[in-house]
Write a protein that holds these residues in place. Structure first.
Motif: not given
Length: 375
Positions: A154-161, A167-174
């Motif tokens: 969750x915080x990783x996706x936030x930092x990516x954003x 795109x990296x956030x979406x890929x990591x989430x998927x």
């Protein structure tokens, strides 16, 4: 730390009811040698240390007093870092503290997690600067932590954003497992199809799955509503949250064991939507409910800290934990096995700002709520 192994031996001997002669016989030395050690007039030979530790059924680290000292230092680092995180916007001191902690204890995942959080928070003070070294370092830390702690996603996706790496956030989430493939659901399924012989353990797994899914549902629904302008400004959105609260309340029961914070967050969202649609009476009722849940969360947190002290001071085993949920659905679930959202008074203070001036004044001047405004 000054090593006083003789005093430790004396303490262990008295606690276990052994005489100097008993220990001397077991070690093949004279009682006079034991007496000298205990008076700090000499030390046992190093090759005898494992035998002494084994005699008292403890580790060599415990014999030298390292365990308690190590645990105390680690707890001091964690407590101070958490205080800095909760009470400061500038994370400079917290970052320096966690770096020192990791120099002393390089493998502490909790230190790395707090460092990543502090870097993430500090990054906001440097928003607009290129590169944002705080967010960059936080992302690298969260990436390394992710295999050990899935909650770091969750915080990783936030930092990516924050870094514009959408795109990296979406890929990591998927790349993450489907909801049906999470640990709690899989174990719950095993309990449901009879793959676990122990019915109590199977019941615990099913309860764990329900609790985790309920928690995830509450968070997802809140995000869906707050990002939907129509629901965020309508009675429909308010009713959805109130129904969710009733469901949560019913499933968890009267003893929430830290999940009071979930109820508090639902109540606070209800306050904001009720104020958006001009129903300030409902908003006041929901604020009062949120405050009650916050107080219960604080009481639970104090109780948990006392339990931590007891475990460290009296070697109480977590297996003796008598805490349990009161609801039939979760009666076999161990509350200590679940993470909870930390509820801070500042959240309630911010929620109070959604009221018109008249109601806001009633809240800020009410002695009942004084504790949240004094933080």
């Amino acid at each position: 730390m000054q090593v006083k192994i003789g005093e430790k031996i004396k303490e262990l001997r008295k606690v276990t009811g052994r005489k100097q002669e008993d220990l001397a016989t077991a070690l093949g030395v004279t009682p006079q040698a034991i007496s000298r050690w205990e008076a700090n007039g000499g030390y046992p030979d190093m090759e005898m240390i494992p035998s002494i530790a084994n005699y008292f059924h403890i580790s060599i680290d415990e014999l030298f007093g390292y365990n308690n000292d190590r645990n105390r230092i680690i707890q001091e680092y964690n407590d101070k870092a958490q205080w800095l995180i909760n009470n400061n916007d500038d994370m400079t001191e917290c970052i320096a503290l966690m770096r020192r902690g990791l120099e002393e204890f390089p493998d502490r995942v909790d230190f790395k997690t707090k460092l990543a959080f502090a870097l993430h928070k500090q990054g906001w003070k440097n928003k607009g600067k290129e590169p944002n070294i705080f967010w960059e370092e936080a992302a690298k830390l969260y990436e390394k932590l992710l295999p050990h702690d899935q909650s770091c996603i969750i915080p990783l996706l936030s930092v990516y954003s924050c870094l514009g790496k959408y795109e990296k956030a979406e890929q990591k989430a998927s790349e993450q497992p489907d909801l049906e493939l999470c640990r709690q659901v899989l174990l719950g399924n095993l309990g449901s199809i009879g793959s676990i012989n122990d019915e109590k353990r199977a019941e615990q797994y099913r309860g764990d799955a329900v609790l985790e899914l309920l928690h995830a549902f509450q968070k997802s629904l809140d995000e869906a509503i707050v990002c939907n302008n129509e629901l965020n400004n309508s009675r429909e959105g308010l009713e959805l949250l109130l129904l969710t609260r009733q469901l949560f309340d019913k499933i968890v029961g009267t003893e929430c064991h830290g999940f009071h914070s979930d109820l508090c967050f639902i109540d606070m969202r209800c306050v904001k939507i009720a104020n958006n649609i001009g129903d300030h009476k409902v908003a006041m009722d929901c604020f009062d409910s949120a405050f009650e849940q916050y107080i219960k969360f604080e009481q639970w947190k104090i109780k948990q800290f006392k339990r931590w002290e007891e475990r460290n001071n009296k070697s109480i085993n977590d297996e003796n934990n008598d805490e349990h949920f009161t609801s039939s659905l979760l009666k076999s679930v161990n509350p200590s096995g679940h993470k909870v959202i930390v509820c801070e008074p500042s959240f309630l203070v911010k929620t109070a700002t959604s009221f018109p001036e008249k109601e806001k004044k009633l809240i800020t001047e009410d002695p009942k709520y004084a504790c949240i405004f004094e933080q």
